[in-house]
Scaffold this active site. Structure first.
Site, mmCIF file in Angstrom:
data_model
loop_
_atom_site.group_PDB
_atom_site.id
_atom_site.type_symbol
_atom_site.label_atom_id
_atom_site.label_comp_id
_atom_site.label_asym_id
_atom_site.label_seq_id
_atom_site.Cartn_x
_atom_site.Cartn_y
_atom_site.Cartn_z
ATOM 1 N N ARG A 124 5.163 -1.553 9.837
ATOM 2 C CA ARG A 124 5.455 -2.984 9.962
ATOM 3 C C ARG A 124 6.825 -3.130 10.611
ATOM 4 O O ARG A 124 7.612 -2.172 10.632
ATOM 5 C CB ARG A 124 5.523 -3.643 8.585
ATOM 6 C CG ARG A 124 4.224 -3.651 7.862
ATOM 7 C CD ARG A 124 4.399 -4.229 6.452
ATOM 8 N NE ARG A 124 3.158 -4.067 5.718
ATOM 9 C CZ ARG A 124 3.074 -3.807 4.422
ATOM 10 N NH1 ARG A 124 4.170 -3.682 3.693
ATOM 11 N NH2 ARG A 124 1.917 -3.690 3.839
ATOM 12 N N ARG B 281 4.510 -13.251 3.377
ATOM 13 C CA ARG B 281 5.121 -12.024 3.906
ATOM 14 C C ARG B 281 4.725 -11.783 5.361
ATOM 15 O O ARG B 281 5.414 -11.084 6.102
ATOM 16 C CB ARG B 281 4.726 -10.831 3.018
ATOM 17 C CG ARG B 281 5.547 -9.593 3.280
ATOM 18 C CD ARG B 281 5.277 -8.497 2.264
ATOM 19 N NE ARG B 281 3.980 -7.855 2.483
ATOM 20 C CZ ARG B 281 3.500 -6.840 1.766
ATOM 21 N NH1 ARG B 281 4.215 -6.351 0.772
ATOM 22 N NH2 ARG B 281 2.310 -6.313 2.031
ATOM 23 N N ARG C 35 -6.839 -6.578 0.271
ATOM 24 C CA ARG C 35 -5.759 -6.390 -0.707
ATOM 25 C C ARG C 35 -5.967 -7.277 -1.929
ATOM 26 O O ARG C 35 -5.694 -6.872 -3.048
ATOM 27 C CB ARG C 35 -4.390 -6.654 -0.043
ATOM 28 C CG ARG C 35 -3.941 -5.476 0.800
ATOM 29 C CD ARG C 35 -2.745 -5.766 1.689
ATOM 30 N NE ARG C 35 -2.531 -4.635 2.571
ATOM 31 C CZ ARG C 35 -1.555 -3.726 2.439
ATOM 32 N NH1 ARG C 35 -0.665 -3.844 1.500
ATOM 33 N NH2 ARG C 35 -1.462 -2.709 3.276
HETATM 34 N N1 LIG Z 1 9.824 -12.816 -7.985
HETATM 35 C C1 LIG Z 1 9.520 -13.166 -6.732
HETATM 36 N N2 LIG Z 1 9.474 -14.461 -6.405
HETATM 37 C C2 LIG Z 1 9.150 -14.846 -5.144
HETATM 38 N N3 LIG Z 1 8.838 -14.004 -4.130
HETATM 39 C C3 LIG Z 1 8.860 -12.694 -4.416
HETATM 40 C C4 LIG Z 1 9.193 -12.202 -5.710
HETATM 41 N N4 LIG Z 1 9.107 -10.861 -5.691
HETATM 42 C C5 LIG Z 1 8.752 -10.512 -4.447
HETATM 43 N N5 LIG Z 1 8.602 -11.613 -3.667
HETATM 44 C C6 LIG Z 1 8.175 -11.666 -2.261
HETATM 45 O O1 LIG Z 1 6.791 -11.335 -2.259
HETATM 46 C C7 LIG Z 1 6.454 -10.550 -1.138
HETATM 47 C C8 LIG Z 1 5.781 -9.250 -1.606
HETATM 48 O O2 LIG Z 1 6.769 -8.444 -2.247
HETATM 49 P P1 LIG Z 1 6.840 -6.879 -1.959
HETATM 50 O O3 LIG Z 1 6.678 -6.599 -0.501
HETATM 51 O O4 LIG Z 1 8.047 -6.389 -2.640
HETATM 52 O O5 LIG Z 1 5.519 -6.432 -2.732
HETATM 53 P P2 LIG Z 1 4.920 -4.981 -2.959
HETATM 54 O O6 LIG Z 1 4.380 -4.957 -4.331
HETATM 55 O O7 LIG Z 1 5.924 -3.950 -2.621
HETATM 56 O O8 LIG Z 1 3.742 -4.951 -1.914
HETATM 57 P P3 LIG Z 1 3.023 -3.682 -1.199
HETATM 58 O O9 LIG Z 1 2.378 -2.899 -2.275
HETATM 59 O O10 LIG Z 1 2.074 -4.323 -0.239
HETATM 60 O O11 LIG Z 1 4.093 -2.895 -0.482
HETATM 61 C C9 LIG Z 1 7.725 -10.310 -0.353
HETATM 62 O O12 LIG Z 1 7.768 -11.193 0.749
HETATM 63 C C10 LIG Z 1 8.843 -10.628 -1.364
HETATM 64 O O13 LIG Z 1 9.991 -11.147 -0.734
HETATM 65 N N1 LIG Z 2 -2.078 6.473 -3.982
HETATM 66 C C1 LIG Z 2 -1.028 6.126 -3.218
HETATM 67 N N2 LIG Z 2 -0.773 4.826 -2.977
HETATM 68 C C2 LIG Z 2 0.302 4.533 -2.231
HETATM 69 C C3 LIG Z 2 1.149 5.506 -1.709
HETATM 70 N N3 LIG Z 2 2.125 4.894 -0.992
HETATM 71 C C4 LIG Z 2 1.900 3.582 -1.110
HETATM 72 N N4 LIG Z 2 0.808 3.351 -1.856
HETATM 73 C C5 LIG Z 2 0.223 2.070 -2.234
HETATM 74 O O1 LIG Z 2 -0.515 1.553 -1.156
HETATM 75 C C6 LIG Z 2 -0.589 0.136 -1.286
HETATM 76 C C7 LIG Z 2 -0.318 -0.510 0.032
HETATM 77 O O2 LIG Z 2 0.985 -0.227 0.478
HETATM 78 P P1 LIG Z 2 1.542 -0.960 1.791
HETATM 79 O O3 LIG Z 2 2.897 -0.334 2.029
HETATM 80 O O4 LIG Z 2 0.573 -0.714 2.897
HETATM 81 O O5 LIG Z 2 1.640 -2.425 1.452
HETATM 82 C C8 LIG Z 2 0.429 -0.264 -2.366
HETATM 83 O O6 LIG Z 2 -0.290 -0.550 -3.552
HETATM 84 C C9 LIG Z 2 1.228 0.995 -2.559
HETATM 85 O O7 LIG Z 2 1.703 1.115 -3.893
HETATM 86 C C10 LIG Z 2 0.844 6.874 -1.994
HETATM 87 O O8 LIG Z 2 1.532 7.809 -1.584
HETATM 88 N N5 LIG Z 2 -0.237 7.125 -2.739
#
Ligand SMILES: Nc1ncnc2c1ncn2[C@@H]1O[C@H](COP(=O)(O)OP(=O)(O)OP(=O)(O)O)[C@@H](O)[C@H]1O
Ligand SMILES: Nc1nc2c(ncn2[C@@H]2O[C@H](COP(=O)(O)O)[C@@H](O)[C@H]2O)c(=O)[nH]1
Length: 211
Positions: free
Chosen positions: A56, A149, A160
């Site tokens: 991304r 996002r 998702r």
């Molecule tokens: N408590 C919150 N309140 C509002 N927005 C939030 C909060 N926490 C996270 N966000 C926003 O929600 C979006 C998703 O958060 P984030 O990318 O951290 O999720 P993630 O669980 O890491 O997702 P992925 O598994 O896809 O990587 C982001 O744009 C982030 O800025």
């Molecule tokens: N089983 C695994 N899941 C993983 C790993 N690295 C990330 N993740 C999970 O994939 C989804 C999507 O991630 P995204 O970055 O494309 O948004 C998210 O739930 C991650 O926690 C891995 O090594 N193994």
């Protein structure tokens, strides 16, 4: 005295437990992690996963993920280089042995951000992590966060959201997670996450103050 102190530090290092963060895509795992690593310099290390999805905007190869082709990843998996791997939303993701080792050799708390399939696989290993589930307050909030996002196509967003329903149900099964953090207000969720990790954080502080 030196020997006793050294052996205490060594045993603290050996006992540093990794941390598995899991939960639906969009729940806020990366946001919370960024805050945590910002506050605690040199305490946590991120296990950099491999993935076949495209980077991304802003994602750096080797920092956020190792971005690889499916052929490359499959042959590494077949070669036994991975602790766990999973197909998620049309792409392969996985934790390599090297990614975890790279963190642990620096005496840092290794953080794995993985989906529920990864959690199930890790439970069959001897990694012994603390399992933390990050959950959204509601599915509607999750959808809004994912849409805002702006990283997904409509198709990948729907995949998702479907996976999210399974992840939410999975988190409610007994004895899967040690802690469940509902990420509604970010600051409150962050405090809960820190609380869950305080014992490990203190171990690292003790190691650093004794060495
Ligand atoms: N408590 C919150 N309140 C509002 N927005 C939030 C909060 N926490 C996270 N966000 C926003 O929600 C979006 C998703 O958060 P984030 O990318 O951290 O999720 P993630 O669980 O890491 O997702 P992925 O598994 O896809 O990587 C982001 O744009 C982030 O800025
Ligand atoms: N089983 C695994 N899941 C993983 C790993 N690295 C990330 N993740 C999970 O994939 C989804 C999507 O991630 P995204 O970055 O494309 O948004 C998210 O739930 C991650 O926690 C891995 O090594 N193994």
């Amino acid at each position: 005295m030196f020997v006793r102190c050294f052996s205490r530090v060594r045993s603290a290092m050996e006992n540093l437990r990794p941390v598995v963060l899991s939960g639906p895509s969009g729940a806020g795992k990366s946001t919370l992690l960024k805050k945590l690593m910002g506050e605690y310099d040199n305490v946590f290390g991120f296990s950099v996963s491999h993935t076949t999805r495209s980077p991304r905007a802003g994602e750096v190869n080797g920092k956020h993920y190792h971005f690889v082709t499916r052929d490359e990843m499959q042959s590494s998996i077949d070669g036994g280089d991975f602790i766990e791997s999973a197909e998620y939303s049309g792409n392969l993701y996985g934790t390599s042995k090297a990614a975890v080792h790279a963190v642990q050799k620096n005496n840092l708390i290794c953080i794995l951000d993985i989906d529920m399939q990864g959690v199930k696989s890790i439970k069959k290993t001897d990694l012994n992590p603390i399992y933390i589930s990050i959950q959204p307050p509601t599915l509607q909030t999750l959808e809004k966060r994912l849409r805002d996002r702006k990283t997904e196509t409509e198709e990948s967003l729907q995949k998702r959201l479907k996976a999210a329903e399974e992840e939410i149900a999975f988190s409610k099964q007994p004895d899967v997670f040690d802690h469940i953090v509902i990420n509604d207000k970010l600051d409150e969720a962050y405090e809960q996450l820190k609380q869950a990790l305080m014992e490990e954080i203190n171990k690292v502080k003790n190691i650093n103050s004794s060495s």
